[in-house]
Write a protein that holds these residues in place. Sequence first.
Motif, PDB file in Angstrom:
ATOM      1  N   LEU A  49       0.851  -1.190   0.000  1.00  0.00           N
ATOM      2  CA  LEU A  49       0.000   0.000   0.000  1.00  0.00           C
ATOM      3  C   LEU A  49       0.889   1.244   0.000  1.00  0.00           C
ATOM      4  N   VAL A  50       0.658   2.130  -0.950  1.00  0.00           N
ATOM      5  CA  VAL A  50       1.503   3.304  -1.149  1.00  0.00           C
ATOM      6  C   VAL A  50       0.692   4.573  -0.899  1.00  0.00           C
ATOM      7  N   GLU A  51       1.262   5.487  -0.119  1.00  0.00           N
ATOM      8  CA  GLU A  51       0.602   6.780   0.105  1.00  0.00           C
ATOM      9  C   GLU A  51       0.436   7.507  -1.217  1.00  0.00           C
ATOM     10  N   GLY A  52      -0.755   8.026  -1.435  1.00  0.00           N
ATOM     11  CA  GLY A  52      -1.033   8.754  -2.675  1.00  0.00           C
ATOM     12  C   GLY A  52      -1.627   7.858  -3.746  1.00  0.00           C
ATOM     13  N   THR A  53      -1.414   6.538  -3.624  1.00  0.00           N
ATOM     14  CA  THR A  53      -1.999   5.602  -4.585  1.00  0.00           C
ATOM     15  C   THR A  53      -3.138   4.822  -3.926  1.00  0.00           C
ATOM     16  N   HIS A  54      -2.867   4.285  -2.734  1.00  0.00           N
ATOM     17  CA  HIS A  54      -3.874   3.457  -2.046  1.00  0.00           C
ATOM     18  C   HIS A  54      -4.503   4.148  -0.856  1.00  0.00           C
ATOM     19  N   PHE A  55      -3.832   5.140  -0.339  1.00  0.00           N
ATOM     20  CA  PHE A  55      -4.401   5.886   0.780  1.00  0.00           C
ATOM     21  C   PHE A  55      -3.853   7.309   0.744  1.00  0.00           C
ATOM     22  N   LEU A  56      -4.587   8.213   1.392  1.00  0.00           N
ATOM     23  CA  LEU A  56      -4.176   9.616   1.380  1.00  0.00           C
ATOM     24  C   LEU A  56      -3.331   9.931   2.612  1.00  0.00           C
ATOM     25  N   ARG A  57      -2.531  10.974   2.476  1.00  0.00           N
ATOM     26  CA  ARG A  57      -1.625  11.375   3.557  1.00  0.00           C
ATOM     27  C   ARG A  57      -2.356  11.551   4.885  1.00  0.00           C
ATOM     28  N   ASP A  58      -3.597  12.052   4.814  1.00  0.00           N
ATOM     29  CA  ASP A  58      -4.297  12.347   6.069  1.00  0.00           C
ATOM     30  C   ASP A  58      -5.220  11.207   6.513  1.00  0.00           C
ATOM     31  N   THR A  59      -5.053  10.023   5.920  1.00  0.00           N
ATOM     32  CA  THR A  59      -5.847   8.876   6.373  1.00  0.00           C
ATOM     33  C   THR A  59      -5.569   8.620   7.845  1.00  0.00           C
TER      34      THR A  59
END
Lengths: 319, 319
Positions: free
Chosen positions: B45-55
Amino acid sequence: MPSEFDLIARHFTRGTSHTTLGVGDDGALIAPAPGCELVISTDMLVEGTHFLRDTDPDDLGWKTLAVNVSDMAAMGAKPRWATLAIALPDADEAWIAAFARGFFACATEFGIDLIGGDTTRGPRNLCVSIFGEVAAGKALRRSGACAGDEIWVSGRPGRAALGLAHLQGRTVLGEPRRSDCIAALQRPQPRVALGLALQGLATAAIDVSDGLLADLGHILESSAVSAQLKIAVPPAPTLERDAWLCGGDDYELVFTTPPTKHAQIAALSKTLGLDLTCIGRIEAGPAGRMDVIDADGAPVIVPRRGYDHFANGSAPART
Amino acid sequence: MPSEFDLIARHFTRGTSHTTLGVGDDGALIAPAPGCELVISTDMLVEGTHFLRDTDPDDLGWKTLAVNVSDMAAMGAKPRWATLAIALPDADEAWIAAFARGFFACATEFGIDLIGGDTTRGPRNLCVSIFGEVAAGKALRRSGACAGDEIWVSGRPGRAALGLAHLQGRTVLGEPRRSDCIAALQRPQPRVALGLALQGLATAAIDVSDGLLADLGHILESSAVSAQLKIAVPPAPTLERDAWLCGGDDYELVFTTPPTKHAQIAALSKTLGLDLTCIGRIEAGPAGRMDVIDADGAPVIVPRRGYDHFANGSAPART
């Protein structure tokens, strides 16, 4: 641009030799041999932290798997299977093809089936999990070193650090040393045959990823013992000396054996065609304490033992 | 800033319940049960691809493990062990503590020991490998669907996509739907009990990570069959309809069973307290072909089936 599935199918799906079900389902299926335990390790390599953007992708493919194979060697296990998860900023097929070539060269060399993975878009990141077999109860751990044991190291740690120093212009190595040290950095040779041979001989083992003293320190902490090292190095810091004591990324093995096994280890060195050097002795004492003397018995002062990503450095450190 | 080793020790080293040797050596040691095969899966899981920075990191910790647990469910396996490799841009201890809380909540819920990992500096990236046990020969694969089989789906896929649409302001959901759909997105519930119960009943199974039709498509391709689907949706595109057919990230199971098992599946739905809906039938025909009709028999046109990172989208796709 070819789709993700095309890329994966083209470059990372190869035949397997000892796997029930490989890439292409929700999970892979393996059947570990009866009587064996499974040894599992995982490593993540990040661009900018563990390798540079312009690292040759063929070498990087080899090394990405080799550093994991080395963990199997350090446990006395036979590497058998691996998974590979990759984040890539773009679908650069030439890069992917070269990476796959190096990765599978290492897989073939050590008899490893690639059984699964994940490919995603993101800053370049390579994460391998590796699975090895070891007879139940026979794994080499860090925690078994006993007072009186001899401390051995394979090969000559520090070559990878010297190769890096040469590439970075911090030293100039002449041939054939230059090629040897750069190969140690770019195409490390995990000591699987040694690890397997040490089953029943070694009381503890670890691979040198962070530096000889740093990794020996993990054995000392886990085993709650001290060490007296006698190493033929100059007492004052030199690049060569510090590479030998503190350079990471070599993937040699450090291990301890009862002194009664000395002749067997010497014979093993001949059988494997691999230098095995006794560098000291385990002592009862505070966990982790290490005294280093040179060949004349003079104390050697060592400023630091290794690296820590979040404290003071940028080389790999592992759990 | 605490050192990497301190951070790992504090937040990711917990007791294990069924592991020979856990975190802290060159590898972990496990002993799969005799007569079982091991199922292995990995997800990155990659930030910006699978989840947002503020998740929310607590939710992210749960989901990082849950998506892997779902792969075990889809194989009919019992999840048992996992490793976690993390790259982090900084040693933000509050973030790490919350992430670990969510991760271990999921591990506890499903009886999983965390047995190893790696922590390194880099753009935020989370890579889990998971290991489950299944009786030899009993794993659910994608490749076993036969003409005449019924096609079933658990729960109601599309809730996660609707939750995301609400959070992104593309729709407005009223309560209690809003909470339900956001929970489906942030705290997905892998269908492990269903997967285990389907051993010996289902001929093929997959989890809905990329979208109902996309993932059913993988079964059809692997099994070399077609499908006739009859689904109570409006014939023209609506957000609700497209979420149901194409929305990813729900982690429900799609599976096929011989029609003789219909009553058993209906009974299983009651036992598990989980909707199981028959949505169509497998047919002999071109591999992957899918015809969708609505409740009145009118054809439903579906524009796309799922996502592909390197071709046309940004949601997860797996090997």
